[in-house]
Design an enzyme around this catalytic site. Structure first.
Site, short mmCIF file in Angstrom:
data_model
loop_
_atom_site.label_atom_id
_atom_site.label_comp_id
_atom_site.label_asym_id
_atom_site.label_seq_id
_atom_site.Cartn_x
_atom_site.Cartn_y
_atom_site.Cartn_z
N LYS A 110 -7.20 62.44 3.78
CA LYS A 110 -6.58 63.73 3.48
C LYS A 110 -5.06 63.63 3.45
CE LYS A 110 -10.39 66.61 5.07
NZ LYS A 110 -11.01 67.18 6.26
N LYS A 189 -17.72 59.50 -5.35
CA LYS A 189 -18.38 60.52 -4.52
C LYS A 189 -18.00 61.92 -5.03
CE LYS A 189 -17.12 62.59 -0.62
NZ LYS A 189 -16.65 62.88 0.73
N LYS A 192 -14.68 68.09 -4.01
CA LYS A 192 -13.77 69.01 -4.72
C LYS A 192 -12.37 68.41 -4.82
CE LYS A 192 -13.54 71.75 -0.53
NZ LYS A 192 -14.69 71.11 0.13
P1 TYM Z 1 -18.13 69.68 4.23
O1 TYM Z 1 -17.93 71.15 4.16
O2 TYM Z 1 -17.07 68.81 3.67
O3 TYM Z 1 -19.47 69.28 3.53
C1 TYM Z 1 -20.69 69.87 3.90
C2 TYM Z 1 -21.79 68.82 3.86
O4 TYM Z 1 -21.94 68.31 2.54
C3 TYM Z 1 -21.98 66.90 2.60
N1 TYM Z 1 -21.43 66.34 1.35
C4 TYM Z 1 -22.02 65.34 0.65
N2 TYM Z 1 -23.15 64.65 0.86
C5 TYM Z 1 -23.50 63.70 -0.05
N3 TYM Z 1 -22.75 63.44 -1.16
C6 TYM Z 1 -21.60 64.10 -1.42
N4 TYM Z 1 -20.90 63.83 -2.52
C7 TYM Z 1 -21.18 65.10 -0.48
N5 TYM Z 1 -20.13 65.94 -0.41
C8 TYM Z 1 -20.30 66.68 0.72
C9 TYM Z 1 -21.10 66.53 3.78
O5 TYM Z 1 -21.40 65.24 4.26
C10 TYM Z 1 -21.48 67.62 4.77
O6 TYM Z 1 -22.63 67.28 5.50
N6 TYM Z 1 -16.96 68.54 8.91
C11 TYM Z 1 -18.00 69.11 8.10
C12 TYM Z 1 -18.38 70.52 8.52
C13 TYM Z 1 -18.71 70.64 9.97
C14 TYM Z 1 -19.89 70.11 10.60
C15 TYM Z 1 -19.77 70.46 11.96
C16 TYM Z 1 -20.99 69.41 10.13
C17 TYM Z 1 -17.96 71.25 10.92
N7 TYM Z 1 -18.59 71.15 12.10
C18 TYM Z 1 -20.75 70.10 12.89
C19 TYM Z 1 -21.98 69.04 11.07
C20 TYM Z 1 -21.85 69.39 12.42
C21 TYM Z 1 -17.49 69.16 6.67
O7 TYM Z 1 -16.31 69.17 6.43
O8 TYM Z 1 -18.45 69.25 5.75
#
Ligand code: TYM
Length: 320
Positions: A110, A189, A192
């Site tokens: 990031k 991957k 966004k």
């Molecule tokens: P976030 O909002 O970035 O993404 C949500 C979920 O989508 C999955 N993901 C993907 N999986 C496979 N291929 C891709 N291209 C792809 N893009 C996104 C992410 O792996 C995620 O599971 N930190 C987390 C949110 C969070 C969280 C938590 C998750 C906050 N607290 C506690 C689990 C437990 C996040 O930023 O996800």
């Protein structure tokens, strides 16, 4: 078994989110007690427009419910509506080594991309650990990009329990190999921040334009085409029925079909795959109060559980 996961309201949800986390999470709601939340506190690290944040939260709620999250089976809520998460994050911070966070790829990615290196961005995995631990979660369905954050969480459980006794529960990541990294339109991957996403509810016109714009090699129509590393085929495997996938694989191998045709098939299969969700989303959107009621009830239930864990933690560390 308790299952927990979160998703940030930081933009339009895409196929990576759906196949990487939402679909496995929806399937898991049949197998245990599920807690799913909208990670609005995490989104504060990147979203600075209050109106956009509120609107995104509402959209994520509609999207997740439309995709099959069943509020009768799963507790669904907004992260910020449960008191205590930030308290637990602070208590964990007090024993989080800097080096553990310095090694996290997501912070490095990031900041390399130009985001201001704030404390929130740096401490992000600690807040995530608090989310997981406050609900005494067993299983956390996530995509591969969150694997390291789960490892940090497990490390923190070890450190906390070593210091204060056996209080926190050790969680495990649930990463589905076939969808751990869903590729975007450019083969990297889907994310966004890479501007390579297909929205779950992408408008038909924009969906067609995006899919028809996927870059391909210059193999002539009549020649066989490489199946390895084909973004079209990789995405098609996610959205098309198995017999159609087998047909596309055979057409790749045999030659005689051009990339334009393959893209058209991918466009149609994507549209068909999400059509029932679209209909459900429109119904939900017509009745805003249902969504608010679901989130409110979810926050109450999650709050009861969080309060219990936090009470144990506060006693253990000497704050009671
Ligand atoms: P976030 O909002 O970035 O993404 C949500 C979920 O989508 C999955 N993901 C993907 N999986 C496979 N291929 C891709 N291209 C792809 N893009 C996104 C992410 O792996 C995620 O599971 N930190 C987390 C949110 C969070 C969280 C938590 C998750 C906050 N607290 C506690 C689990 C437990 C996040 O930023 O996800």
């Amino acid at each position: 078994m308790r299952i927990l996961s979160g998703i940030q309201p930081s933009g339009t949800l895409h196929l990576g989110n759906y196949f990487g986390m939402m679909k496995p999470a929806i399937e898991l709601q049949e197998r245990g007690e599920a807690f799913y939340f909208i990670a609005d506190l995490h989104a504060l690290t990147t979203v600075r427009d209050p109106k956009a944040l509120a609107a995104n939260c509402h959209d994520v709620a509609l999207d997740f419910l439309a995709c099959g999250l069943d509020p009768k089976k799963s507790c669904f809520f907004r992260q910020s509506e449960v008191p205590g998460i930030a308290d637990l994050a602070w208590i964990l911070s007090a024993l989080t080594p800097m080096g553990l966070l310095e090694r996290c790829h997501s912070y490095k990615d990031k900041t390399t991309r130009g985001l201001t290196p704030t404390h929130g961005l740096f401490a992000y995995p600690v807040l995530m650990a608090a989310d997981i631990l406050i609900y005494e979660s067993d299983l956390v369905p996530v995509g591969r990009d969150q694997k390291q954050h789960l490892e940090v969480t497990r490390d923190l459980v070890g450190k906390f329990n070593d210091a204060y006794g056996d209080i926190l529960k050790m969680p495990e990541a649930h990463i589905q190999e076939s969808t751990a990294v869903v590729p975007g339109l450019d083969g990297a991957k889907m994310s966004k921040s890479y501007h390579n996403t297909i929205g779950i509810f992408e408008e038909e016109k924009s969906l067609r334009k995006k899919i028809m714009g996927i870059k391909t090699d210059s193999t002539p129509v009549e020649e066989p085409k490489p199946t390895q590393g084909s973004t079209i085929l990789d995405l098609y495997r996610l959205v098309a029925p198995p017999e159609e996938v087998a047909r596309m694989e055979a057409d790749f191998q045999n030659g005689g079909v051009g990339y334009g045709d393959f893209k058209k098939r991918l466009f149609e299969a994507t549209l068909a795959h999400f059509a029932p969700f679209r209909a459900r989303r429109a119904e939900l959107a017509a009745n805003d109060s249902t969504v608010l009621d679901i989130l409110e009830a979810g926050a109450r239930r999650a709050g009861d559980l969080a309060a219990k864990t936090l009470d144990k933690v506060r006693r253990a560390v000497g704050l009671r």
